[in-house]
Write a protein that holds these residues in place. Sequence first.
Motif, PDB file in Angstrom:
ATOM      1  N   TYR A 403       0.848  -1.204   0.000  1.00 32.50           N
ATOM      2  CA  TYR A 403       0.000   0.000   0.000  1.00 32.50           C
ATOM      3  C   TYR A 403       0.881   1.251   0.000  1.00 32.50           C
ATOM      4  O   TYR A 403       0.648   2.203  -0.764  1.00 32.50           O
ATOM      5  CB  TYR A 403      -0.857  -0.061   1.251  1.00 32.50           C
ATOM      6  N   ASN A 404       1.889   1.241   0.827  1.00 33.02           N
ATOM      7  CA  ASN A 404       2.820   2.366   0.927  1.00 33.02           C
ATOM      8  C   ASN A 404       3.557   2.599  -0.394  1.00 33.02           C
ATOM      9  O   ASN A 404       3.679   3.729  -0.864  1.00 33.02           O
ATOM     10  CB  ASN A 404       3.819   2.106   2.046  1.00 33.02           C
ATOM     11  N   ASP A 405       4.034   1.505  -0.990  1.00 37.06           N
ATOM     12  CA  ASP A 405       4.892   1.622  -2.171  1.00 37.06           C
ATOM     13  C   ASP A 405       4.114   1.938  -3.450  1.00 37.06           C
ATOM     14  O   ASP A 405       4.517   2.814  -4.226  1.00 37.06           O
ATOM     15  CB  ASP A 405       5.686   0.325  -2.376  1.00 37.06           C
ATOM     16  N   TYR A 406       3.007   1.215  -3.673  1.00 38.06           N
ATOM     17  CA  TYR A 406       2.358   1.272  -4.983  1.00 38.06           C
ATOM     18  C   TYR A 406       1.145   2.185  -5.046  1.00 38.06           C
ATOM     19  O   TYR A 406       0.730   2.584  -6.136  1.00 38.06           O
ATOM     20  CB  TYR A 406       1.984  -0.148  -5.441  1.00 38.06           C
ATOM     21  N   ILE A 407       0.574   2.532  -3.891  1.00 35.67           N
ATOM     22  CA  ILE A 407      -0.539   3.477  -3.883  1.00 35.67           C
ATOM     23  C   ILE A 407      -0.069   4.833  -3.353  1.00 35.67           C
ATOM     24  O   ILE A 407      -0.333   5.869  -3.944  1.00 35.67           O
ATOM     25  CB  ILE A 407      -1.728   2.946  -3.056  1.00 35.67           C
ATOM     26  N   GLY A 408       0.640   4.806  -2.257  1.00 35.84           N
ATOM     27  CA  GLY A 408       1.141   6.056  -1.680  1.00 35.84           C
ATOM     28  C   GLY A 408       2.446   6.541  -2.258  1.00 35.84           C
ATOM     29  O   GLY A 408       2.896   7.652  -1.946  1.00 35.84           O
ATOM     30  N   HIS A 409       3.091   5.704  -3.102  1.00 34.74           N
ATOM     31  CA  HIS A 409       4.361   6.069  -3.736  1.00 34.74           C
ATOM     32  C   HIS A 409       5.388   6.551  -2.705  1.00 34.74           C
ATOM     33  O   HIS A 409       6.170   7.469  -2.961  1.00 34.74           O
ATOM     34  CB  HIS A 409       4.153   7.117  -4.836  1.00 34.74           C
ATOM     35  N   ARG A 410       5.335   5.933  -1.521  1.00 41.69           N
ATOM     36  CA  ARG A 410       6.308   6.156  -0.431  1.00 41.69           C
ATOM     37  C   ARG A 410       6.348   7.601   0.071  1.00 41.69           C
ATOM     38  O   ARG A 410       7.335   8.028   0.655  1.00 41.69           O
ATOM     39  CB  ARG A 410       7.706   5.708  -0.873  1.00 41.69           C
ATOM     40  N   ARG A 411       5.257   8.325  -0.147  1.00 40.55           N
ATOM     41  CA  ARG A 411       5.237   9.716   0.330  1.00 40.55           C
ATOM     42  C   ARG A 411       4.026  10.024   1.199  1.00 40.55           C
ATOM     43  O   ARG A 411       3.912  11.123   1.724  1.00 40.55           O
ATOM     44  CB  ARG A 411       5.274  10.688  -0.855  1.00 40.55           C
ATOM     45  N   CYS A 412       3.110   9.031   1.356  1.00 39.89           N
ATOM     46  CA  CYS A 412       1.871   9.265   2.098  1.00 39.89           C
ATOM     47  C   CYS A 412       1.909   8.523   3.435  1.00 39.89           C
ATOM     48  O   CYS A 412       2.058   7.300   3.447  1.00 39.89           O
ATOM     49  CB  CYS A 412       0.664   8.764   1.308  1.00 39.89           C
ATOM     50  N   PRO A 413       1.761   9.208   4.559  1.00 39.75           N
ATOM     51  CA  PRO A 413       1.607   8.488   5.821  1.00 39.75           C
ATOM     52  C   PRO A 413       0.399   7.552   5.757  1.00 39.75           C
ATOM     53  O   PRO A 413      -0.587   7.838   5.065  1.00 39.75           O
ATOM     54  CB  PRO A 413       1.377   9.604   6.842  1.00 39.75           C
ATOM     55  N   ILE A 414       0.493   6.428   6.469  1.00 47.51           N
ATOM     56  CA  ILE A 414      -0.613   5.477   6.552  1.00 47.51           C
ATOM     57  C   ILE A 414      -1.138   5.456   7.980  1.00 47.51           C
ATOM     58  O   ILE A 414      -0.372   5.229   8.921  1.00 47.51           O
ATOM     59  CB  ILE A 414      -0.179   4.059   6.130  1.00 47.51           C
ATOM     60  N   VAL A 415      -2.434   5.682   8.134  1.00 46.57           N
ATOM     61  CA  VAL A 415      -3.061   5.591   9.451  1.00 46.57           C
ATOM     62  C   VAL A 415      -3.866   4.290   9.503  1.00 46.57           C
ATOM     63  O   VAL A 415      -4.896   4.152   8.860  1.00 46.57           O
ATOM     64  CB  VAL A 415      -3.942   6.829   9.762  1.00 46.57           C
TER      65      VAL A 415
END
Length: 652
Positions: A403-415
């Motif tokens: 989720y972090n890598d392919y949706i958030g492109h490593r720039r979006c915090p995940i809650v």
Amino acid sequence: MSASSEKSLSALLDERRTFPPSEDFRRRAGANDPGIYDRALQDPEAFWSSEAKKLDWFTPWQKVLEWNVPWAKWFVGGKLNITYNCVDRHARSARRNKAAIIWEGEPGDSRVLTYGMLEREVNRLANALRSLGVAKGDRVAIYMGMVPELVIAMLGCAKIGAPHSIVFGGFSAEALRERINDAKAKVVVTCDGAWRRGSVVPLKASVDEALRGTPTIQNVIVVRRIGDAAKAAMQAGRDAWWHDVTGAASDKCAAEPMDAEDMLFVLYTSGTTGKPKGIVHTSGGYLVGVSTTHRYVFDIKEEDVYWCTADIGWVTGHSYIVYGPLANGATSVMYEGTPDYPDRDRFWSVIDKYGVNIFYTAPTAIRTFMRWGTELPARHSLSSLRLLGTVGEPINPEAWIWYNDYIGHRRCPIVDTWWQTETGMILISPLPGLTATKPGSATRPLPGIVAEVVDAKGDAVGPGAGGYLVLKRPWPAMMRTIYGDPDRYVQQYWSRYPGIYFTGDGCKVDKDGYFWLLGRVDDVMNVAGHRISTYEVESALVDHSSVAEAAVIGRTHEVKGQGISAFVTLKEGVAADDGLKNELKQHVVGKIGAIARPDDIFFVSELPKTRSAKIMRRLLRDIAEGRILGDTTTLADPAVVARLKTQYQEEG
């Protein structure tokens, strides 16, 4: 908990990867002062009072909390109206022409409702309900697809003080009847039908069947969503079209002043045998809880476009599609269909189409996206995203990373958020501008929440140990009772540890004080005297590069007490054979230990899931034990269970 079980917990959950917020995100975040935790802990009533003052009250409260275990009253003496706070006050401000709801229909049709438009539509529906004899305190059942009229119906009920009881549009007529009768609802609001993967779901026909045994229902209001293809029959004297009754109604309606403790809604939990539990939430504390957590957890900005993919038929939709976002004056996307129709990249196309900034979905959905591959999200920019969230069950570390890598492109915090229908609001979650996250952990209780992990005796466990998650202090959005059954409320939630709320979830606290949710307590297996969480084994399986999703259960074993059976779906293109079974078994041994080695692995195309995307392990246990299947009314596709049962009998 046994020593080997402690060891397996540590082996799986000693997650060393951490993801602190970027300095830019931290600086811009609405909650970026770590002192908020201490302030809320030292004087929780002052903390919640300050949050409550961000709402509009007709009459101020005299007392923040009245606590007579297990009965809570919040904002005692205060009066407000939910709809006034979610709609009217915004419609009379600079937000009047701001989009409140951006709706995307499954066939591709769309609508935008501004706060001003929403106010007019809500008022018409509220007046229509009154014209049918609905008064303050009368219950209204709502059985609809994901269309804007569903939100309007909720808010229209709240405007006049009529508690709503939403029944998810995929439930059977029998399940609908049971919930209508328990709530003694006076009116049903429904649609002629709904779209699902290009097919019509005949909602009105289900209502007609349900109403054969519902003596309290006097009227039915029907939204014309499908048209002639729905073949909806209308009963004279009982049924009326939405457009007729609202078209004849005024678009002016004064908000009914409601005591903070007046009931806002009753929502029935599902997925277990026996009578459904009607969870009661009230007006003041609930709105304070969901508006506060929505603002802090999702770091809402005035210009944000926010999308929670849940169905409003579940509590996540109540709290984080409707009441929380609208109380905060946010713009929300609402989507009618499924993630795979007409194409498997539908979610990503919707994100790009509307410039979604905040995306909140379920781990089950993320694991499904993983299975479909990375090329689908890669077709889309997703550059508008700045924050991601998960809800519904613990998220496996590898799904978190994907989720972090392919949706958030490593720039979006995940809650990663933990809460329940009963809690009403998020209780454990990162604050994205403050918390360094760990894949798979919901991190820390939010400010004002006192949670603890205890052993069977109720004593706090040490770092690294597992136990039961409990809540030691009341919170504003907590359920008040089970509708019509207060004794069951006390017995189920407050009797195990006197004065303490028992969540029913297993949990571990690591050396940093982070909470790792392990699923329901009944999802813990006892293998040769060793307690092993199904989540541990599932996470180990999903960690393998060939596995998309896994569900693990304990089944009766004549030697070990319980053996471990795993139901596994593979990523597309992966061949299922005995060699892979053995490889997966050994992979679990390597991740956890020999005690967790699955006895059986069954490769399946689908897992049985509720319509809110939770895996129904209870039904898998029924299959494995050869029992008669329990309640299947909540399943998204009941045929999945029949196929699994046949496969299990053939291979077992």
